[in-house]
Design a protein around this motif. Structure first.
Motif, PDB file in Angstrom:
ATOM      1  N   MET A  81       6.520  -7.366 -15.948  1.00 17.23           N
ATOM      2  CA  MET A  81       7.395  -6.242 -15.625  1.00 17.23           C
ATOM      3  C   MET A  81       8.695  -6.779 -15.039  1.00 17.23           C
ATOM      4  N   PRO A  82       9.829  -6.170 -15.375  1.00 16.40           N
ATOM      5  CA  PRO A  82      11.094  -6.606 -14.781  1.00 16.40           C
ATOM      6  C   PRO A  82      11.052  -6.485 -13.258  1.00 16.40           C
ATOM      7  N   ALA A  83      11.578  -7.495 -12.570  1.00 20.79           N
ATOM      8  CA  ALA A  83      11.578  -7.486 -11.110  1.00 20.79           C
ATOM      9  C   ALA A  83      12.487  -6.416 -10.540  1.00 20.79           C
ATOM     10  N   ALA A  84      13.376  -5.887 -11.360  1.00 17.92           N
ATOM     11  CA  ALA A  84      14.247  -4.791 -10.925  1.00 17.92           C
ATOM     12  C   ALA A  84      13.625  -3.429 -11.209  1.00 17.92           C
ATOM     13  N   GLY A  85      12.431  -3.420 -11.809  1.00 18.88           N
ATOM     14  CA  GLY A  85      11.779  -2.179 -12.195  1.00 18.88           C
ATOM     15  C   GLY A  85      11.911  -1.938 -13.679  1.00 18.88           C
ATOM     16  N   GLY A  86      10.934  -1.253 -14.240  1.00 16.40           N
ATOM     17  CA  GLY A  86      10.940  -0.994 -15.677  1.00 16.40           C
ATOM     18  C   GLY A  86       9.535  -0.739 -16.166  1.00 16.40           C
ATOM     19  N   THR A  87       9.338  -0.865 -17.455  1.00 16.16           N
ATOM     20  CA  THR A  87       8.045  -0.570 -18.067  1.00 16.16           C
ATOM     21  C   THR A  87       7.197  -1.839 -18.170  1.00 16.16           C
ATOM     22  N   PRO A  88       5.983  -1.829 -17.619  1.00 17.89           N
ATOM     23  CA  PRO A  88       5.121  -3.004 -17.753  1.00 17.89           C
ATOM     24  C   PRO A  88       4.555  -3.120 -19.160  1.00 17.89           C
ATOM     25  N   GLU A  89       4.353  -4.362 -19.596  1.00 10.67           N
ATOM     26  CA  GLU A  89       3.792  -4.647 -20.912  1.00 10.67           C
ATOM     27  C   GLU A  89       2.805  -5.799 -20.799  1.00 10.67           C
ATOM     28  N   VAL A  90       1.795  -5.790 -21.668  1.00 14.17           N
ATOM     29  CA  VAL A  90       0.855  -6.912 -21.710  1.00 14.17           C
ATOM     30  C   VAL A  90       1.594  -8.142 -22.225  1.00 14.17           C
ATOM     31  N   THR A  97      12.346  -2.962  -2.914  1.00 14.77           N
ATOM     32  CA  THR A  97      12.270  -2.089  -4.077  1.00 14.77           C
ATOM     33  C   THR A  97      10.825  -1.993  -4.535  1.00 14.77           C
ATOM     34  N   VAL A  98      10.250  -0.790  -4.526  1.00 20.64           N
ATOM     35  CA  VAL A  98       8.908  -0.572  -5.057  1.00 20.64           C
ATOM     36  C   VAL A  98       9.034  -0.331  -6.553  1.00 20.64           C
ATOM     37  N   LEU A  99       8.308  -1.115  -7.341  1.00 14.57           N
ATOM     38  CA  LEU A  99       8.427  -1.053  -8.788  1.00 14.57           C
ATOM     39  C   LEU A  99       7.573   0.074  -9.361  1.00 14.57           C
ATOM     40  N   GLY A 100       7.660   0.251 -10.679  1.00 13.83           N
ATOM     41  CA  GLY A 100       7.096   1.443 -11.298  1.00 13.83           C
ATOM     42  C   GLY A 100       5.658   1.329 -11.763  1.00 13.83           C
ATOM     43  N   ASP A 130       0.850  -1.188   0.000  1.00 10.98           N
ATOM     44  CA  ASP A 130       0.000   0.000   0.000  1.00 10.98           C
ATOM     45  C   ASP A 130       0.889   1.241   0.000  1.00 10.98           C
ATOM     46  N   VAL A 131       0.824   2.001  -1.082  1.00  8.62           N
ATOM     47  CA  VAL A 131       1.671   3.197  -1.206  1.00  8.62           C
ATOM     48  C   VAL A 131       0.871   4.487  -1.055  1.00  8.62           C
ATOM     49  N   ASP A 132      -0.405   4.377  -0.652  1.00  5.96           N
ATOM     50  CA  ASP A 132      -1.228   5.565  -0.445  1.00  5.96           C
ATOM     51  C   ASP A 132      -0.857   6.211   0.889  1.00  5.96           C
ATOM     52  N   ASP A 133      -0.515   7.491   0.863  1.00 10.99           N
ATOM     53  CA  ASP A 133      -0.116   8.194   2.087  1.00 10.99           C
ATOM     54  C   ASP A 133      -1.315   8.675   2.896  1.00 10.99           C
ATOM     55  N   GLY A 134      -2.507   8.627   2.294  1.00  7.33           N
ATOM     56  CA  GLY A 134      -3.694   9.106   2.982  1.00  7.33           C
ATOM     57  C   GLY A 134      -4.486   7.978   3.609  1.00  7.33           C
ATOM     58  N   SER A 135      -5.797   8.170   3.652  1.00 10.51           N
ATOM     59  CA  SER A 135      -6.675   7.185   4.285  1.00 10.51           C
ATOM     60  C   SER A 135      -7.131   6.102   3.317  1.00 10.51           C
ATOM     61  N   GLY A 136      -6.799   6.258   2.030  1.00 11.55           N
ATOM     62  CA  GLY A 136      -7.210   5.270   1.044  1.00 11.55           C
ATOM     63  C   GLY A 136      -6.210   4.135   0.933  1.00 11.55           C
ATOM     64  N   VAL A 137      -6.427   3.284  -0.084  1.00 12.57           N
ATOM     65  CA  VAL A 137      -5.534   2.154  -0.340  1.00 12.57           C
ATOM     66  C   VAL A 137      -5.163   2.165  -1.819  1.00 12.57           C
ATOM     67  N   HIS A 138      -3.877   2.116  -2.097  1.00  8.80           N
ATOM     68  CA  HIS A 138      -3.407   1.965  -3.474  1.00  8.80           C
ATOM     69  C   HIS A 138      -2.245   0.990  -3.461  1.00  8.80           C
ATOM     70  N   TRP A 139      -2.466  -0.178  -4.104  1.00 11.20           N
ATOM     71  CA  TRP A 139      -1.468  -1.223  -4.082  1.00 11.20           C
ATOM     72  C   TRP A 139      -0.525  -1.107  -5.265  1.00 11.20           C
ATOM     73  N   SER A 140       0.742  -1.029  -4.961  1.00  6.44           N
ATOM     74  CA  SER A 140       1.775  -1.148  -5.963  1.00  6.44           C
ATOM     75  C   SER A 140       2.471  -2.486  -5.747  1.00  6.44           C
ATOM     76  N   ILE A 141       3.475  -2.779  -6.577  1.00  9.09           N
ATOM     77  CA  ILE A 141       4.219  -4.031  -6.451  1.00  9.09           C
ATOM     78  C   ILE A 141       5.613  -3.710  -5.928  1.00  9.09           C
ATOM     79  N   ALA A 142       6.058  -4.494  -4.973  1.00  7.00           N
ATOM     80  CA  ALA A 142       7.399  -4.340  -4.420  1.00  7.00           C
ATOM     81  C   ALA A 142       8.088  -5.698  -4.409  1.00  7.00           C
ATOM     82  N   VAL A 143       9.409  -5.660  -4.367  1.00  3.71           N
ATOM     83  CA  VAL A 143      10.212  -6.883  -4.322  1.00  3.71           C
ATOM     84  C   VAL A 143      11.164  -6.784  -3.136  1.00  3.71           C
ATOM     85  N   LEU A 144      11.175  -7.848  -2.331  1.00  5.36           N
ATOM     86  CA  LEU A 144      12.012  -7.903  -1.141  1.00  5.36           C
ATOM     87  C   LEU A 144      13.130  -8.915  -1.344  1.00  5.36           C
TER      88      LEU A 144
END
Length: 339
Positions: free
Chosen positions: A317-326, A279-282, A257-271
Motif C-alpha cells: 500500500m502507498p505510504a501516503a495512503g491508497g488502495t492496498p493490493e496483493v 497519517t492513518v492509512l486506508g 489501535d483505531v477501535d473507539d470501544g473496548s476492543g482492539v482493531h489495528w490499522s496502519i499509520a505513518v509518522l
C-alpha cells in the motif's frame, strides 16, 4: 446386574465412544495435515540452476504443500512471479543478503523454539534457544546486530497478560540482553513500570533503534528510541506498536489501535519524524504484523486469508495512503533487499 452396575457400564461405553471418536478425528486431522505438507506446492518455481539476484524480496512461503514454511525469494520487479525456494523453514525471517536470521519452531516430542543465523548459502553459523513462540526479528542495516522477540506467555498481542522477551545481540560480539532491562525515560525522567513489555525493534544503525514499550498498568503503549551504549529507551510518542523505519530514515510506519470501544482493531499509520505528523492509512482490515518498506513510498504487510488456515499474503500500500493490493500471494514476513 444392579441398576448401579448398568449405569457404570453405560458410562464406560459412552467414554469409550468419545475416546474412539476423538482419536479418529485427531488421526484424520493429522493425516490431512500430513498429506497437505507432502503434496507438491502449486506455485511457479524458478529452475533449479537459477538464482534470483538484484533487487529482491525474501519471505516465508505459505503456499500449501511440501514447501510450506520454507524461505523463498522473488525478484522485486516481478513479486508475483516464480520464486526460488531455500532449503530452510522459518516462522519469521529477515535478511541482508549475506546474513539471514531465522526464527523457527521445532515441533518434536517437546516443542522448542530457536533463532538461527544463516550465511549467504543458507548454512547455519550460530543458533540459540528462544524462550517462547517466535514473534518478531530484525537485522541492523549492515547485519551487525540482530533483535528477536518471543512470547513468553500468551499467543498474541491481543492477549491480556502477555509477556515478551526482546533481546539484541551483536553478531560475534557483545550481547546487549533483554532491552526490558534498559532505563525507560519519559521527558527525561526515569520510570519503572513493573509490567513493561518490549517488542518490534527497527534499527537506525548499530547504536540507535526504535521499538515498542508497553505498560498495561499505566495504560500506555509507547514508541521508544533506544540507545544501546547508554542502555536507555526514550519515549517518542504514545499509541505506537511494531514500528518500522523507512529506508531514508524520515518516517516510521506502525500499527495503531483505531477501535473507539473496548476492543482492539489495528490499522496502519505513518509518522513523519521531523514534523510529528501522523497519517492513518486506508487499510480497513485488522493488521497484526510489523510492516516492511518496499521503498520510501510503499509499505508491505501480511494478512491471513479467510477460510484458509495457515495461508497468508503479503500486501502493498502507498505510504501516503491508497488502495492496498496483493504483492506476493501465499507469503509472510517479507524482507526487501535493495541494491
Amino acid at each position: 446386574m444392579t441398576v448401579r452396575n448398568r449405569r457404570v457400564i453405560g458410562f464406560v461405553l459412552v467414554v469409550l465412544v468419545v475416546v474412539v471418536a476423538a482419536g479418529a478425528y485427531g488421526w484424520s486431522e493429522y493425516d490431512r495435515s500430513r498429506q497437505a505438507r507432502t503434496t507438491a506446492t502449486d506455485v511457479d518455481l524458478v529452475p533449479a540452476d537459477v538464482t534470483v539476484t538484484g533487487e529482491r524480496i525474501v519471505f516465508r512461503s505459505t503456499a500449501p504443500g511440501d514447501l510450506y514454511g520454507r524461505v523463498a525469494t522473488v525478484a522485486a520487479d516481478d513479486p508475483g512471479g516464480p520464486r526460488e525456494v531455500a532449503p530452510v523453514a522459518c516462522d519469521r525471517v529477515d535478511t541482508t543478503g549475506d546474513r539471514t536470521v531465522c526464527l523457527r519452531t521445532d515441533r518434536g516430542v517437546v516443542t522448542t523454539f530457536e533463532a538461527a543465523l544463516l550465511d549467504a548459502n543458507w548454512q547455519p553459523t550460530r543458533s540459540w534457544p528462544l524462550p517462547g513462540i517466535p514473534s518478531r526479528t530484525r537485522l541492523s542495516p549492515d547485519g551487525a546486530l540482530v533483535a528477536t522477540t518471543s512470547f513468553v506467555t500468551g499467543h498474541s498481542y491481543m492477549s491480556t497478560g502477555f509477556s515478551t522477551e526482546t533481546v539484541i545481540h551483536e553478531i560475534g560480539g557483545r550481547d546487549y540482553g533483554n532491552i526490558e532491562e534498559f532505563d525507560l525515560l519519559v521527558d527525561g525522567e526515569k520510570i519503572a513500570p513493573v509490567d513493561r513489555n518490549m517488542w518490534g525493534v527497527t534499527f537506525v544503525d548499530d547504536t540507535i533503534f526504535y521499538a515498542t514499550a508497553q505498560s498495561q498498568a499505566l495504560g500506555h503503549t509507547w514508541l521508544v528510541r533506544g540507545d544501546l551504549e547508554a542502555r536507555t529507551l526514550s519515549v517518542v510518542r504514545d499509541g505506537v506498536e511494531c514500528p518500522s523505519l523507512s529506508p531514508n530514515g524520515s518516517r516510521i510506519a506502525f500499527k495503531k489501535d483505531v477501535d473507539d470501544g473496548s476492543g482492539v482493531h489495528w490499522s496502519i499509520a505513518v509518522l513523519d519524524l521531523a514534523s510529528g505528523e501522523e497519517t492513518v492509512l486506508g487499510e480497513q482490515r485488522n493488521v497484526d504484523d510489523q510492516v516492511e518498506w518496499l521503498d520510501d513510498d510503499t509499505i508491505l504487510y501480511g494478512l491471513p486469508r479467510d477460510h484458509e488456515p495457515g495461508v497468508t499474503d503479503v500486501w502493498a500500500m502507498p505510504a501516503a495512503g491508497g488502495t492496498p493490493e496483493v504483492l506476493i500471494p501465499e507469503a509472510w514476513s517479507p524482507a526487501v533487499l535493495r541494491q
